[in-house]
Write a protein that holds these residues in place. Sequence first.
Motif, short mmCIF file in Angstrom:
data_model
loop_
_atom_site.label_atom_id
_atom_site.label_comp_id
_atom_site.label_asym_id
_atom_site.label_seq_id
_atom_site.Cartn_x
_atom_site.Cartn_y
_atom_site.Cartn_z
N ARG A 33 4.96 -39.12 6.46
CA ARG A 33 4.08 -38.30 7.31
C ARG A 33 4.18 -36.81 7.03
O ARG A 33 3.30 -36.05 7.37
N TRP A 34 5.27 -36.39 6.37
CA TRP A 34 5.47 -34.97 6.10
C TRP A 34 5.11 -34.57 4.66
O TRP A 34 5.20 -33.40 4.31
N LEU A 35 4.79 -35.53 3.82
CA LEU A 35 4.51 -35.22 2.42
C LEU A 35 3.25 -34.38 2.29
O LEU A 35 2.28 -34.55 3.03
N THR A 36 3.28 -33.46 1.33
CA THR A 36 2.11 -32.63 1.06
C THR A 36 1.57 -32.98 -0.32
O THR A 36 2.35 -33.37 -1.19
N PRO A 37 0.30 -32.91 -0.56
CA PRO A 37 -0.69 -32.33 0.35
C PRO A 37 -1.10 -33.24 1.50
O PRO A 37 -1.48 -32.78 2.56
N GLU A 38 -1.04 -34.53 1.33
CA GLU A 38 -1.42 -35.47 2.39
C GLU A 38 -0.35 -36.54 2.54
O GLU A 38 0.23 -36.98 1.56
N PRO A 39 -0.13 -36.99 3.77
CA PRO A 39 0.81 -38.10 3.97
C PRO A 39 0.36 -39.34 3.20
O PRO A 39 -0.83 -39.61 3.09
N LEU A 88 3.20 -24.97 -7.21
CA LEU A 88 2.28 -25.11 -6.09
C LEU A 88 0.86 -24.70 -6.49
O LEU A 88 0.67 -23.75 -7.24
N PRO A 89 -0.14 -25.43 -5.96
CA PRO A 89 -1.52 -25.00 -6.17
C PRO A 89 -1.78 -23.73 -5.35
O PRO A 89 -0.97 -23.42 -4.47
N PRO A 90 -2.81 -22.99 -5.52
CA PRO A 90 -3.86 -23.23 -6.51
C PRO A 90 -3.60 -22.54 -7.84
O PRO A 90 -4.23 -22.84 -8.84
N THR A 157 -2.26 -20.97 4.44
CA THR A 157 -3.08 -22.14 4.10
C THR A 157 -3.38 -22.11 2.60
O THR A 157 -4.16 -22.91 2.11
N LYS A 158 -2.75 -21.19 1.90
CA LYS A 158 -3.01 -20.99 0.47
C LYS A 158 -2.77 -22.23 -0.38
O LYS A 158 -3.56 -22.54 -1.27
N TYR A 159 -1.71 -22.95 -0.13
CA TYR A 159 -1.31 -24.01 -1.05
C TYR A 159 -2.10 -25.31 -0.89
O TYR A 159 -2.53 -25.90 -1.86
N TYR A 160 -2.22 -25.79 0.33
CA TYR A 160 -2.82 -27.11 0.53
C TYR A 160 -3.91 -27.14 1.57
O TYR A 160 -4.22 -28.17 2.14
N ASP A 161 -4.51 -26.00 1.88
CA ASP A 161 -5.61 -25.94 2.84
C ASP A 161 -5.19 -26.51 4.20
O ASP A 161 -5.96 -27.20 4.86
N ARG A 162 -3.94 -26.28 4.56
CA ARG A 162 -3.43 -26.61 5.88
C ARG A 162 -2.35 -25.58 6.19
O ARG A 162 -1.70 -25.06 5.28
#
Length: 174
Positions: A33-39, A88-90, A157-162
Amino acid sequence: MGEVRTERLLIRDWTLDDAEEALAIYGAEDVARWLTPEPHVVRDVQAMRSVLYAWVEAQPNLVAPAGRWAIVRREDGLLLGGLSLRLLPPYEEDFELSWQIRPDEWGNGYATEASRAIIRWAFDQGIEELFAVARPDNTRAIAAARRLGMEWVGETTKYYDRLLQVFRIRPSEL
């Protein structure tokens, strides 16, 4: 990287033979649940083997110090978790340190011990700073970043749009 040893841990490359034990980490809702960019919960051993295959294949092509490694308890060989260093993106300028520990081993200091060893190793490779990012409600990750001596540098919110909390450490802060 080869292997990095600490008092209690061995940090080594992943293998396909790790799939069953790795499922106890990446198949756990409390971890995923904590993994980025999405669980993303890995649902079965075959899916875990596919994830590990991708990591194993990618590892030799990553620019050091980027990589993904398994954390193993030296005492009994139990696979405790994973570590990664990735861009890290972007813009792929900032290196992120992340850690995942199987929930039944939380609270034993393994994430901190393994992460300290990888931080030192990364700085020996010439990296000037490392970042950790965490969702604002991921209190365990935030506490671990602080235990590592990482400084809170803000939210972004730079890295993963969250919205993420950002922590940084530099060699002079070890």
